[in-house]
Design a protein around this motif. Structure first.
Motif, PDB file in Angstrom:
ATOM      1  N   TRP A 150       0.823  -1.217   0.000  1.00  0.00           N
ATOM      2  CA  TRP A 150       0.000   0.000   0.000  1.00  0.00           C
ATOM      3  C   TRP A 150       0.859   1.270   0.000  1.00  0.00           C
ATOM      4  O   TRP A 150       0.455   2.283   0.565  1.00  0.00           O
ATOM      5  N   ASP A 186      -5.892   7.329  11.494  1.00  0.00           N
ATOM      6  CA  ASP A 186      -4.680   6.659  11.034  1.00  0.00           C
ATOM      7  C   ASP A 186      -4.766   6.553   9.512  1.00  0.00           C
ATOM      8  O   ASP A 186      -5.506   5.730   8.970  1.00  0.00           O
ATOM      9  N   LYS A 235       4.237   5.333   4.479  1.00  0.00           N
ATOM     10  CA  LYS A 235       4.073   4.663   3.171  1.00  0.00           C
ATOM     11  C   LYS A 235       4.208   5.593   1.961  1.00  0.00           C
ATOM     12  O   LYS A 235       5.299   5.854   1.480  1.00  0.00           O
ATOM     13  N   SER A 250      -5.589  -3.176   6.638  1.00  0.00           N
ATOM     14  CA  SER A 250      -4.942  -4.457   6.918  1.00  0.00           C
ATOM     15  C   SER A 250      -5.909  -5.577   7.262  1.00  0.00           C
ATOM     16  O   SER A 250      -5.626  -6.734   6.976  1.00  0.00           O
ATOM     17  N   TYR A 282      -5.780  -1.734  12.740  1.00  0.00           N
ATOM     18  CA  TYR A 282      -4.335  -2.007  12.712  1.00  0.00           C
ATOM     19  C   TYR A 282      -3.603  -0.679  12.789  1.00  0.00           C
ATOM     20  O   TYR A 282      -3.819   0.214  11.961  1.00  0.00           O
ATOM     21  N   ILE A 297      -2.423   4.164   5.365  1.00  0.00           N
ATOM     22  CA  ILE A 297      -2.796   3.590   4.066  1.00  0.00           C
ATOM     23  C   ILE A 297      -3.572   4.593   3.216  1.00  0.00           C
ATOM     24  O   ILE A 297      -3.335   4.724   2.015  1.00  0.00           O
ATOM     25  N   ARG A 348      -2.799  -8.909  -2.021  1.00  0.00           N
ATOM     26  CA  ARG A 348      -2.586  -9.166  -0.601  1.00  0.00           C
ATOM     27  C   ARG A 348      -3.756  -9.973  -0.085  1.00  0.00           C
ATOM     28  O   ARG A 348      -4.886  -9.785  -0.554  1.00  0.00           O
ATOM     29  N   GLY A 350       4.896   3.950   9.837  1.00  0.00           N
ATOM     30  CA  GLY A 350       3.535   4.094  10.325  1.00  0.00           C
ATOM     31  C   GLY A 350       3.429   3.796  11.810  1.00  0.00           C
ATOM     32  O   GLY A 350       2.718   4.484  12.549  1.00  0.00           O
ATOM     33  N   SER A 351       4.141   2.775  12.261  1.00  0.00           N
ATOM     34  CA  SER A 351       4.088   2.431  13.690  1.00  0.00           C
ATOM     35  C   SER A 351       4.587   3.598  14.537  1.00  0.00           C
ATOM     36  O   SER A 351       3.997   3.924  15.581  1.00  0.00           O
TER      37      SER A 351
HETATM   38  N1  PXG Z   1      -1.245   2.115  10.607  1.00  0.00           N
HETATM   39  C1  PXG Z   1      -1.888   1.609   9.555  1.00  0.00           C
HETATM   40  C2  PXG Z   1      -3.299   2.017   9.277  1.00  0.00           C
HETATM   41  C3  PXG Z   1      -1.245   0.697   8.718  1.00  0.00           C
HETATM   42  O1  PXG Z   1      -1.898   0.185   7.682  1.00  0.00           O
HETATM   43  C4  PXG Z   1       0.714   0.916  10.115  1.00  0.00           C
HETATM   44  C5  PXG Z   1       0.018   1.804  10.900  1.00  0.00           C
HETATM   45  C6  PXG Z   1       2.116   0.592  10.473  1.00  0.00           C
HETATM   46  O2  PXG Z   1       3.010   1.086   9.536  1.00  0.00           O
HETATM   47  P1  PXG Z   1       4.512   0.524   9.481  1.00  0.00           P
HETATM   48  O3  PXG Z   1       5.166   1.464   8.511  1.00  0.00           O
HETATM   49  O4  PXG Z   1       5.072   0.621  10.838  1.00  0.00           O
HETATM   50  O5  PXG Z   1       4.424  -0.883   8.986  1.00  0.00           O
HETATM   51  C7  PXG Z   1       0.081   0.340   9.002  1.00  0.00           C
HETATM   52  C8  PXG Z   1       0.838  -0.646   8.163  1.00  0.00           C
HETATM   53  C9  PXG Z   1      -1.278  -5.185   4.654  1.00  0.00           C
HETATM   54  C10 PXG Z   1      -0.206  -4.426   5.352  1.00  0.00           C
HETATM   55  O6  PXG Z   1      -0.977  -6.051   3.866  1.00  0.00           O
HETATM   56  C11 PXG Z   1      -0.518  -3.235   5.944  1.00  0.00           C
HETATM   57  C12 PXG Z   1       0.443  -2.531   6.641  1.00  0.00           C
HETATM   58  C13 PXG Z   1       1.745  -2.996   6.695  1.00  0.00           C
HETATM   59  C14 PXG Z   1       2.068  -4.189   6.078  1.00  0.00           C
HETATM   60  C15 PXG Z   1       1.085  -4.914   5.404  1.00  0.00           C
HETATM   61  O7  PXG Z   1      -2.462  -4.901   4.832  1.00  0.00           O
HETATM   62  N2  PXG Z   1       0.049  -1.371   7.250  1.00  0.00           N
END
Ligand code: PXG
Length: 441
Positions: free
Chosen positions: A56, A254, A283, A226, A148, A257, A407, A115-116
């Motif tokens: 994403w 949040d 992202k 997610s 998520y 995405i 995905r 994102g985290s």
């Molecule tokens: N908030 C949201 C809404 C996210 O979707 C994060 C925080 C965390 O971001 P980081 O950069 O720390 O990974 C996410 C991450 C999937 C998928 O396939 C989604 C995410 C990451 C990896 C896979 O849905 N979202």
């Protein structure tokens, strides 16, 4: 095997892979060696349509030369600069450019690297803000089931994915709203579901239970990605906003995405017409090219924290790499591409075609729901008895073995192509999923 394949056949043992069934993967790996435009290129040289914009994040498509050039230039101009009690012009410039895209007055930008980190930062800003205005009892954080918010301790505390929470201790005092996914009432909805606005009233129940004076903030994804593309029902976010206002609770979106054009507006708050107090991004901020994130705060929050003696640090938080020059350079080049190619609104143009294509999958074996918004779509499958998740996983593997990356989460297929997607790519993605659905038992 070609020489190309050999070069890309590493020892798989040492790498402890993230969010991966390590043993299953290593027994039958899927390795990507290159990417350009809408495609990935596998180690054996196959071209695969990227139906998920990486994870994403690659909104402008792969291999963008101007981003590569900006990164290369920056590495030899200023490779790194401290961000604590120091600055470099690019970070200020990037913050200003980002602020121009944000809703009015939501234009104070704090840089992170993911994102985290954005989520944990936003939660801490909320706590610091209440504390600075003398409401230090507001420490409770409210999330939502099936949310998520990354993997930091703050993020898993407000997150609502059982598997991501079960093994780990969490911050005290958090609570959750119910999720809004309701196939009984909303199956096969195009765009926002009709039913479910009343679920926002869960916040009133939590206020009655805990007391508003204990609650700092509510965090939700305007569209939960997610956990399978759960789209806010009509009126839901408006109601959440109103309840937050009534009780002095901050509303955090949040947008990790949804940020940077996924729904057809720069940010989801603009799509839904509901303004949060804080929102998180990552992202697409650098087109996935260099790790970066940013939290946008309202001026009221920023000003509220700018208190006390001017020689004291107002907000004791930040990362070694906050506002990293290379990430800022990548981000600025990314914003230039988004502007030049109209990508932050392109999803709105493509959405009708995308919607029709996705919903053509209705009636295929095991399909129990199809939903879409902007350039996001999901196909939910009936789970195999006693083996949830295996059917969608098989569809993913089948598609990858042919020509498309998608995905899956549980038995939900999620699709979110780069925003440069053309109709022909949409046709490929949908045909690939259709073929897989017909083959997979
Ligand atoms: N908030 C949201 C809404 C996210 O979707 C994060 C925080 C965390 O971001 P980081 O950069 O720390 O990974 C996410 C991450 C999937 C998928 O396939 C989604 C995410 C990451 C990896 C896979 O849905 N979202």
């Amino acid at each position: 095997m070609t020489a190309h394949t050999l070069r890309n056949a590493p020892n798989l043992d040492p790498y402890f892979m993230p969010f991966t069934a390590n043993r299953q993967f290593k027994a039958a790996p899927r390795l990507i060696a290159g990417a350009e435009g809408m495609h990935y290129i596998t180690v054996d040289g196959r071209r695969i349509v990227d139906g998920s914009a990486g994870l994403w994040c690659v909104n402008a498509g792969h291999g963008r030369q101007t981003i590569a050039d900006a990164v290369a230039r920056q590495l030899t101009t200023l490779d790194y600069a401290p961000s604590f009690q120091m600055g470099h012009p690019l970070a200020f410039e990037f913050a200003e450019r980002l602020a121009e895209l944000a809703p009015p007055e939501l234009d104070r930008v704090f840089f992170t690297n993911s994102g985290s980190e954005s989520v944990d930062t936003a939660l801490k800003i909320a706590l610091a803000y209440h504390r600075a205005r003398g409401e230090g009892t507001r420490t409770r954080l409210i999330g939502r089931e099936r949310g998520y918010h990354g993997v930091g301790f703050g993020g898993i505390t407000v997150g609502g994915i059982v598997g991501n929470r079960r093994v780990f201790p969490q911050l005290a005092g958090a609570d959750h709203l119910r999720h809004t996914h309701d196939l009984a009432r909303n199956a096969f909805t195009r765009g926002q579901p009709e039913h479910g606005a009343e679920l926002a009233d869960d916040l009133e129940r939590l206020v009655a239970l805990h007391g508003a004076e204990t609650i700092a903030a509510v965090i939700v994804e305007p569209m939960a990605g997610s956990t399978g593309v759960l789209i806010s029902p009509k009126g839901y976010l408006e109601r959440l906003r109103a309840i937050c206002d009534k009780h002095g609770i901050l509303l955090i979106f949040d947008e990790v995405i949804t940020g940077f054009g996924r729904l057809g507006t720069p940010f989801a708050s603009q799509f839904f017409g509901v303004k949060p107090d804080l929102f998180t991004t990552a992202k697409g901020i650098t087109n996935g090219s260099v790790p970066m994130g940013a939290v946008f705060a309202s001026r009221a929050i920023y000003d509220g924290i700018m208190k006390g003696p001017e020689n004291l640090i107002e907000f004791a938080h930040g990362y070694t790499y906050s506002g990293h020059p290379v990430a800022c350079a990548a981000g600025l080049a990314t914003l230039d591409i988004y502007a030049a190619e109209g990508l932050l609104t392109r999803a709105a143009e493509m959405a009708p075609y995308w919607e029709e294509a996705l919903h053509s999958l209705r009636g295929l074996p095991h399909v129990i729901d199809i939903r879409n918004i902007g350039l996001v779509g999901a196909v939910e499958l009936e789970s195999r008895p006693g083996a949830p998740g295996t059917r969608a996983y098989d569809v993913m593997v089948d598609c990858f073995g042919r020509d498309t990356l998608i995905r899956v989460t549980g038995d939900i297929i999620a699709m979110s192509p780069p925003l440069i997607v053309e109709r022909s790519h949409i046709d490929t993605i949908v045909a690939s999923v259709a073929d897989a659905l017909k083959r997979i038992a």
